[in-house]
Design an enzyme around this catalytic site. Sequence first.
Site, PDB file in Angstrom:
ATOM      1  N   GLN A 179      -4.776  -4.935   7.374  1.00  0.00           N
ATOM      2  CA  GLN A 179      -5.779  -5.987   6.791  1.00  0.00           C
ATOM      3  C   GLN A 179      -5.534  -7.439   7.602  1.00  0.00           C
ATOM      4  O   GLN A 179      -6.476  -8.147   6.810  1.00  0.00           O
ATOM      5  CB  GLN A 179      -5.513  -6.063   5.181  1.00  0.00           C
ATOM      6  CG  GLN A 179      -5.440  -4.857   4.409  1.00  0.00           C
ATOM      7  CD  GLN A 179      -6.812  -4.176   4.417  1.00  0.00           C
ATOM      8  OE1 GLN A 179      -7.950  -4.766   4.547  1.00  0.00           O
ATOM      9  NE2 GLN A 179      -7.285  -3.037   3.876  1.00  0.00           N
TER      10      GLN A 179
ATOM     11  N   LYS B 170     -10.622   0.241  10.140  1.00  0.00           N
ATOM     12  CA  LYS B 170     -10.720  -0.786   9.291  1.00  0.00           C
ATOM     13  C   LYS B 170     -11.003  -2.175  10.017  1.00  0.00           C
ATOM     14  O   LYS B 170     -11.448  -2.989   9.598  1.00  0.00           O
ATOM     15  CB  LYS B 170      -9.421  -1.315   8.646  1.00  0.00           C
ATOM     16  CG  LYS B 170      -9.200  -0.063   7.388  1.00  0.00           C
ATOM     17  CD  LYS B 170      -7.818  -0.762   6.663  1.00  0.00           C
ATOM     18  CE  LYS B 170      -7.063   0.447   6.001  1.00  0.00           C
ATOM     19  NZ  LYS B 170      -7.980   0.934   4.875  1.00  0.00           N
TER      20      LYS B 170
ATOM     21  N   HIS C  68       0.692  -1.236   0.040  1.00  0.00           N
ATOM     22  CA  HIS C  68       0.048  -0.063  -0.030  1.00  0.00           C
ATOM     23  C   HIS C  68       0.912   1.317  -0.117  1.00  0.00           C
ATOM     24  O   HIS C  68       2.067   1.305   0.494  1.00  0.00           O
ATOM     25  CB  HIS C  68      -0.826   0.030   1.384  1.00  0.00           C
ATOM     26  CG  HIS C  68      -1.779   0.999   1.343  1.00  0.00           C
ATOM     27  ND1 HIS C  68      -1.572   2.193   1.771  1.00  0.00           N
ATOM     28  CD2 HIS C  68      -3.331   0.817   1.289  1.00  0.00           C
ATOM     29  CE1 HIS C  68      -2.641   2.930   1.716  1.00  0.00           C
ATOM     30  NE2 HIS C  68      -3.864   2.129   1.252  1.00  0.00           N
TER      31      HIS C  68
ATOM     32  N   ASP D 203       2.837  -4.148   8.562  1.00  0.00           N
ATOM     33  CA  ASP D 203       1.769  -3.491   7.999  1.00  0.00           C
ATOM     34  C   ASP D 203       0.577  -4.472   8.634  1.00  0.00           C
ATOM     35  O   ASP D 203       0.148  -5.403   7.666  1.00  0.00           O
ATOM     36  CB  ASP D 203       1.584  -3.001   6.626  1.00  0.00           C
ATOM     37  CG  ASP D 203       0.384  -2.242   6.319  1.00  0.00           C
ATOM     38  OD1 ASP D 203      -0.567  -2.203   7.173  1.00  0.00           O
ATOM     39  OD2 ASP D 203       0.317  -1.494   5.258  1.00  0.00           O
TER      40      ASP D 203
ATOM     41  N   CYS E 297      -4.639   2.374  -3.783  1.00  0.00           N
ATOM     42  CA  CYS E 297      -3.317   2.741  -3.203  1.00  0.00           C
ATOM     43  C   CYS E 297      -2.215   1.899  -3.208  1.00  0.00           C
ATOM     44  O   CYS E 297      -1.528   1.529  -2.523  1.00  0.00           O
ATOM     45  CB  CYS E 297      -3.491   3.203  -1.740  1.00  0.00           C
ATOM     46  SG  CYS E 297      -4.736   4.361  -1.383  1.00  0.00           S
TER      47      CYS E 297
HETATM   48  N1  PMP Z   1      -1.845  -0.287   4.939  1.00  0.00           N
HETATM   49  C1  PMP Z   1      -2.742  -1.009   4.203  1.00  0.00           C
HETATM   50  C2  PMP Z   1      -2.568  -2.471   3.895  1.00  0.00           C
HETATM   51  C3  PMP Z   1      -4.170  -0.615   4.242  1.00  0.00           C
HETATM   52  O1  PMP Z   1      -5.093  -1.150   3.404  1.00  0.00           O
HETATM   53  C4  PMP Z   1      -4.329   0.737   4.347  1.00  0.00           C
HETATM   54  C5  PMP Z   1      -5.833   1.398   4.227  1.00  0.00           C
HETATM   55  N2  PMP Z   1      -6.253   1.423   2.969  1.00  0.00           N
HETATM   56  C6  PMP Z   1      -3.290   1.620   4.913  1.00  0.00           C
HETATM   57  C7  PMP Z   1      -2.176   1.013   5.177  1.00  0.00           C
HETATM   58  C8  PMP Z   1      -3.649   3.013   5.636  1.00  0.00           C
HETATM   59  O2  PMP Z   1      -4.372   3.003   6.797  1.00  0.00           O
HETATM   60  P1  PMP Z   1      -5.014   4.321   7.269  1.00  0.00           P
HETATM   61  O3  PMP Z   1      -6.325   4.479   6.499  1.00  0.00           O
HETATM   62  O4  PMP Z   1      -5.263   3.888   8.711  1.00  0.00           O
HETATM   63  O5  PMP Z   1      -4.115   5.230   7.289  1.00  0.00           O
END
Ligand code: PMP
Length: 423
Positions: A215, A238, A135, A212, A378
């Site tokens: 997910q 999330k 991401h 990270d 993203c």
């Molecule tokens: N890493 C991953 C794998 C994500 O899916 C996301 C959210 N789309 C993020 C980071 C960013 O998270 P946040 O919305 O809390 O900034």
Amino acid sequence: ASALDAEALRADFPILRQEVNGHPLVYLDSGATSQKPQAVIDAEVDFLTHTNSAVHRGAHTLAAESTDAFEDAREAVAGFVGADAEQLVWTSGATAGLNLVAYSIGNATAGRGAPASARFALKPGDEIVLTETEHHANLIPWQELAARTGARLRHIPVRDDGTLDLEAASALIGARTRIVAFPHVSNVLGIVNPVAELVAMATDAGALTVLDACQSAPHLPVDLPALGVDLAVFSGHKMLGPYAVGGLYGREDVLADLPPFLTGGSMITTVTLDEADYLPPPQRFEAGTQPVSQAIGLAAAVRYLEAIGMPAVHAHEAHLERRMRDGLREIPGVRLLGDAEGVERVALSAFDVEGVHAHDAGQFLDSRGVAVRVGHHCAQPLHRRYGLTATVRASAAVFTTDADVDVFLDAVSGIRSFFGVTA
Ligand code: PMP
């Protein structure tokens, strides 16, 4: 059959009681942001209605109650990922947590922090190893850090089937490697990555590991100390919790030696006009007013998930995942990204519909009441790797039912004919 009664759990999520475009809402966009059970909404409202006051300051009763509620929330959320309260730093989300880490390492490189902070300092030629699946939140902060320090980024390749190439990883990770940062679960591929193998490679090389867990935390039992990572981030919104709150987990010695990123009030002991001494972690990393009601809401979210039991959540979602993936494989023109067999997954699938742009597909699904995410999610480099600019992503959560998946599959099977694409 599933491991829990998702139909009953649905009733806890007031937003799901509506129709969208004349159809009952089928919400398959939890990978972007999950819906919130009434218990989370109530926890925030209740705090704001009865308790709200500034934490960690003030002599009055409500300030003390707010501080207690805020620190109880820290303990609950830390415990959810197997950690102690002192190991959990509140952030505004995963993006903020990853930037915190990258900027703190940049500060160590600039000679800031205690003498022990020097262990994080980077020099030209040092390497930061990521994956091709990141991401942007776990990519761009490292690009910036590399640009500022002269360190070099390396990327573990992903195979056609969506699994990380561990042979390539073991060739990449070596004496120059200082940081290895990777997703527990990619937000496009949904595959649970082999954390133990990657941590072993990084540890052999003496590198810092950053996970990270955005997910994974909402979908599987996650014990961060047991996974052996040095640092990890996750995101409240999330995992059935509020926006603008997340966690940064750190091993105690790592947090103890990292210099702060943001500075200001609430993270200091003594301040003069010329300099300041800093509090120990986690407060050292929590400058300014914290997301207090959101932290309390997130604690309610993890209590909700714990009451169901994360093994049951994972089993339920594994069941949905199979139903979704088996169904998608049957639909002509649908190409799943990362369709590896025999890997552990969360219930998240990204796919291309041949001849139809993802945005058109998403609008068609919306006309049937089905909410999905479309675009690059993203993760532009990962899409480029698969020769695509955009995909459709369906992602489930604890409240997703078999019926939701079936409505979704039926709608997907109508996409190509609606747009006049012939086989
Ligand atoms: N890493 C991953 C794998 C994500 O899916 C996301 C959210 N789309 C993020 C980071 C960013 O998270 P946040 O919305 O809390 O900034």
